[in-house]
Structures are given as C-alpha cells and as structure tokens.
Design an enzyme around this catalytic site. Structure first.
Site, PDB file in Angstrom:
ATOM      1  N   LYS A  80       1.240  -0.846   0.082  1.00 28.27           N
ATOM      2  CA  LYS A  80      -0.181  -0.033  -0.089  1.00 28.27           C
ATOM      3  C   LYS A  80       0.880   1.359  -0.121  1.00 28.27           C
ATOM      4  CE  LYS A  80      -3.720   1.660   2.179  1.00 28.27           C
ATOM      5  NZ  LYS A  80      -4.439   1.337   3.898  1.00 28.27           N
ATOM      6  N   SER A 155     -10.005   1.972   2.660  1.00 28.27           N
ATOM      7  CA  SER A 155      -9.255   2.953   2.013  1.00 28.27           C
ATOM      8  C   SER A 155      -8.553   1.585   1.609  1.00 28.27           C
ATOM      9  CB  SER A 155      -8.069   3.362   2.612  1.00 28.27           C
ATOM     10  OG  SER A 155      -7.298   2.999   3.372  1.00 28.27           O
ATOM     11  N   SER A 179      -9.881  -0.477   6.875  1.00 30.95           N
ATOM     12  CA  SER A 179      -9.317  -0.332   5.384  1.00 30.95           C
ATOM     13  C   SER A 179      -8.404  -1.464   4.849  1.00 30.95           C
ATOM     14  CB  SER A 179      -8.048   1.103   5.531  1.00 30.95           C
ATOM     15  OG  SER A 179      -8.753   1.832   5.109  1.00 30.95           O
TER      16      SER A 179
HETATM   17  N1  GLN Z   1     -13.305   3.525   6.328  1.00 30.80           N
HETATM   18  C1  GLN Z   1     -12.940   4.284   7.251  1.00 30.80           C
HETATM   19  C2  GLN Z   1     -12.077   5.613   7.164  1.00 30.80           C
HETATM   20  O1  GLN Z   1     -12.394   6.837   6.432  1.00 30.80           O
HETATM   21  C3  GLN Z   1     -11.586   3.004   7.585  1.00 30.80           C
HETATM   22  C4  GLN Z   1      -9.909   4.170   7.518  1.00 30.80           C
HETATM   23  C5  GLN Z   1      -8.906   2.803   7.270  1.00 30.80           C
HETATM   24  O2  GLN Z   1      -9.278   1.800   8.155  1.00 30.80           O
HETATM   25  N2  GLN Z   1      -8.083   3.416   7.450  1.00 30.80           N
HETATM   26  O3  GLN Z   1     -11.484   6.444   8.422  1.00 30.80           O
END
Ligand code: GLN
Length: 500
Positions: A80, A155, A179
């Site tokens: 990532k 994400s 995410s």
């Molecule tokens: N959907 C969550 C957010 O927008 C997930 C974020 C994450 O795990 N990086 O904060």
C-alpha cells in the site's frame, strides 16, 4: 493469464523451493498480468518492474548457491502506498506528496526485503487512508474486479483489487477503521488487522496513530498467516510495538479447529441495517461452525451504538495533528502564491492545493474537536466512549473465545453512490471500527455471494494478542466453505478482459 498468478502464495513458495519455477519467472508473470489488466482495475499508483526483477534475480542466485532462504523467498507482493519505500515514490494517495522519494524503508518493507519478497509496486488508496472506496484517492479510484462499476473498498482498495485481480498473490494493507477488512469483504479476499502493536508502524504514514495497524491481504487464510509471520515482531523504532512475540500464525492456520470454541455473535452487529443476503450468508456460516462443534452464544455490546461517532472525533483529532507536518517545507508539493510569499501564505496555498476534500473536512473537524472550549465536549467524550467499548469487549470475551459479525452491512456499492454523502460513507464502518478503538485483532474472510452477485465476508474478533485464534477459526471456516463450494471463493470471480 499465466496459471502461476492463480496460485496461492503457499503453493508458489513450494514451487520455488523445489526449483520448478524461478522467482524471476513468477515476478514477470505478475508484472505481465498487471500490464494486461491494470488499465481497467487501477490497483497500482506505481509499478516497479526493475526493482522487483532485480530482487527476484538476487533470490534466484542465492537459492542456486544453496543458501537457506525464508519460506516465502521469491514470492512477489504489492505494498500500500502509505508505506515508505526508498526505491519507489510514496504518495499516500495525495497530491501533497506527489514525487516524494522517502529516505528510509518502513520496517515492514525492510522485513519483506529481508525475506526475499520482490515488491511489485505501490497500491492505490483513499487520500491518507481516509475513505471506504478509493474515490478519495487524488489519482482516481481502483475498481472491483468482480464488477468494474463497483468500488473495491477502501481505503486499501488498491491492495484488495490487486490480489483479487491476480496481479499479486499477497499485499500489505493498513487498517485504522476497517481499511483492510472492508476491502476484503467487498472483493472476496482475506484481510487481517492484527493486534495493535503486533506489527511495527515505523514508516507507515500516520492517519490516526492510536488506531492504525498494518496487516496482510491475501486470497486465503494460510497465505495471510505466512505473511503476518514475516512482518510481525518488536521494533525499537515504534514505541507502541509489543515486546513479545504472538507466536506462529502459520501454525494456527494449519491447526484449524473450532471444536469446543465459544463463538459470540454480537447482537448489535446483526439483523437490522444489514442486507438480507449478507445476513443469510452469515447465518449459514454460523450453522457450519455449530455443526463442526463450536458453541454459538450471543453477546451484547451496547456501547457500539456510539462507536462511529467516537471514531469520527478521535480519528480527525489525531489526523489533524499528524497531517500538520505536510507544510510545503519538508515533503513533496510547494505552491507559491502571487504577491509576497510569506511562509504562512506558502503553507496555506500548498495545503489548499495539495489536500483533497475529505482530508480537509477531517482536518477542520479534528482541529475543532481539539480546540480549547470544545475539547472536553468532543474529544474527551469520545475517549470515554472508547473506554466503554473496550469494557463491552472485555465482558463479551468472558463469554466467548472469539466474536463474530458480518464484516460490513452491504456488498460493494457503485461509484458515485456515497461520495457526496460523508455520513453514508462512514456508516460502512460500523462493524470494523470497534476493533480499532479497542486495539484488538480482527479477520475478514470470504463468506459467499450476496446482493448484486457480489462477494460478502464474515469477521471474527479476538482479545488483544490472541491473533492466532482468528487464524484457527478463519482457516476452519474457509475449509468448510471450500468443501461446500468445491473451490476457493476467488474461483467464482468473473474473468477480466485482457488487453495486450
Ligand atoms: N473508512 C474508514 C475511514 O474512512 C477506514 C479508514 C482506515 O482504516 N484507514 O476512516
């Protein structure tokens, strides 16, 4: 498509060890797959063929020389793009970091290199990992290989789509509120958020430091376990890194057994608000677990009702301070406004141009929540809710060895459906956020096809440091599914059209 890209990481490791294939051949097969499909899927922000093939060549040489190598040596992987890499740009999906070449490798990246795993490239994400769909990436979204009109989750939608479109057998993700697990749910793959502190965060571009955790993305549970064993361990560079080892996840995955295991269904994360077919698949899996000798109990976590509200105060508060360092002085973009370019005006112009709408929204929210006069009412209250959620978990784990819920309420939505409605987007995180607030581990594994012919997933949670339980139950259920379906979930995914 080369058959090699269809194989699991553990199968590939076996073929490499027996000398049937070389790492160069295997790495090239994945790079070819990327050349053929990534124009449609857009998993990668950066593909690094030169570095990947150089690493593969080196491993092949060392193997030929009879050196004893790591079991996954030669198996390529995607990373990532919020992890720093010295040989590839690192953007975290943001314009503000465009062109930045870090001076050091993240600890996880170092461990991958030490194990001899060629890094194929850097995967797409919502800007600074804020989002659930990759629609907030400054470089355009990734697509879900099961239906290119739908989101691959976020994400970490770049990592989930890379693995589910057979561009990589394994990938690294990060999970602050889901995410890793939510993208796994919507793409029919496996994703784990390990115990907070189990994996070093050094070199992970911080979103919310008390919630962030790096973890594996794979197409089956054993592969994820092999990867967690590569990246886990104490790191003096991360003061929150756990001093002790959590044991071998690979052993846990290989000793899959649920007989006598107490599995607690979280009352607040089932039923209302969850799509009917997601719930149906969930009930079917509970039945399988029960038939295999698990004891299914119900647990209640009443404070989960406030989890999203607490998370969307704590996360922006921490993010607003973590992102303060992107100030045009040290990294990436610098915009000089017209007129007298004072440092304040350069910073303001850079941040205005460099950050996207969701990042700005959260910086404003977080700065407000932390401001004097409001601190106790917002940030302070959210921290109290966090404690209540931890207590709910403690009580639930008195009654159950692991907890279970669907990983998310609904299968993948279409692009554009939620991007203009932040609250609708945030609601996706209902089942994943509590684990981050409590620092406990969670796994999402494929759980059959649900609404709109899209994959769904099931999540197991365990007490802190008990990640091994997740691999045991996850691997056991995966085996039951494969016996039932006759194949791995990803074998149901439609073929992508290939361009040459
Ligand atoms: N959907 C969550 C957010 O927008 C997930 C974020 C994450 O795990 N990086 O904060």
């Amino acid at each position: 498509m080369s058959e090699l890209t269809r194989k699991s990481a553990s199968e590939l490791a076996g073929l490499l060890q027996s000398g049937e294939i070389s790492s160069v051949e295997l790495t090239q097969a994945h790079l070819d797959r990327t050349a053929a499909v990534d124009e449609q899927v857009h998993s990668y922000l950066h593909v690094g063929p030169t570095a990947a093939l150089a690493a593969a060549t080196e491993i092949d040489k060392r193997r030929a020389a009879g050196e004893k190598l790591h079991p996954l040596a030669g198996v390529p992987i995607a990373v990532k793009d919020n992890l720093t890499t010295t040989d590839a740009p690192t953007t975290s999906g943001s314009k503000i970091l465009e062109g930045w070449m870090p001076q050091y490798d993240a600890t996880v990246v170092k461990k991958l290199r030490a194990a001899g795993m060629p890094i194929l490239g850097k995967t797409n994400l919502d800007e600074f990992a804020m989002g659930s769909s990759t629609e907030f990436s400054a470089y355009g979204p990734s697509k879900n290989p099961w239906d290119l009109n739908r989101i691959p989750g976020g994400s970490g939608g770049g990592s989930s789509s890379a693995v589910s479109s057979f561009q990589a057998p394994l990938a690294i993700g990060s999970d602050t509120g889901g995410s890793i697990r939510y993208p796994a749910f919507v793409t029919g793959t496996v994703g784990i958020k390990p115990t907070y502190g189990a994996i070093s965060r050094y070199g992970l571009i911080a979103l919310a430091s008390s919630l962030d955790q790096i973890g594996p993305v794979a197409r089956n549970v054993l592969d994820a376990a092999l990867l967690q064993d590569v990246i886990a361990g104490h790191d003096p560079h991360d003061s929150t890194s756990l001093p002790e080892s959590l044991g071998s996840m690979t052993n846990a995955a290989q000793n899959a057994d649920v007989k006598g295991m107490r599995i607690g269904v979280i009352k607040q994360l089932t039923g209302e608000g969850f799509q009917p077919e997601v719930s149906a698949r969930f009930s079917e899996s509970l039945e399988l677990l029960k038939n295999a000798g698990a004891e299914i109990v119900e647990v209640s976590c009443p404070s989960f009702e406030y989890a999203i509200a607490a998370y969307y105060l704590i996360l922006p508060a921490e993010a607003s301070s973590n992102l303060a360092k992107f100030d045009s002085v040290r990294f990436g973009l610098r915009v000089t406004p017209e007129g007298t370019p004072t440092i304040e005006r350069v910073m303001a112009a850079t941040r205005e141009a460099g950050f996207g709408p969701e990042v700005k929204r959260r910086i404003i929210l977080g700065t407000y929540a932390l401001s004097s006069g409001h601190y106790e009412a917002y940030y302070g209250a959210a921290q109290k809710v966090r404690t209540l959620i931890q207590r709910d978990f403690n009580a639930a784990f008195e009654k159950a060895d692991v907890l279970v819920s669907p990983t998310a309420p609904a299968t993948a939505f279409r692009f554009g459906e939620k991007v203009s409605d932040p609250l609708a987007m945030y609601l996706n995180d209902i089942a994943t956020i509590p684990a981050n607030l409590a620092g406990i581990p969670g796994i999402s594994i494929p759980n059959g096809i649900a609404e709109n012919n899209m994959p769904s997933g099931i999540q197991f949670l365990a007490p802190a440091r008990e990640d091994a339980r997740l691999y045991r139950v996850g691997s056991a259920l995966e085996k039951m599914h494969e016996d039932l379906w006759g194949k791995n979930m990803m074998a149901f995914a439609p073929e992508l059209e290939v361009s040459n």
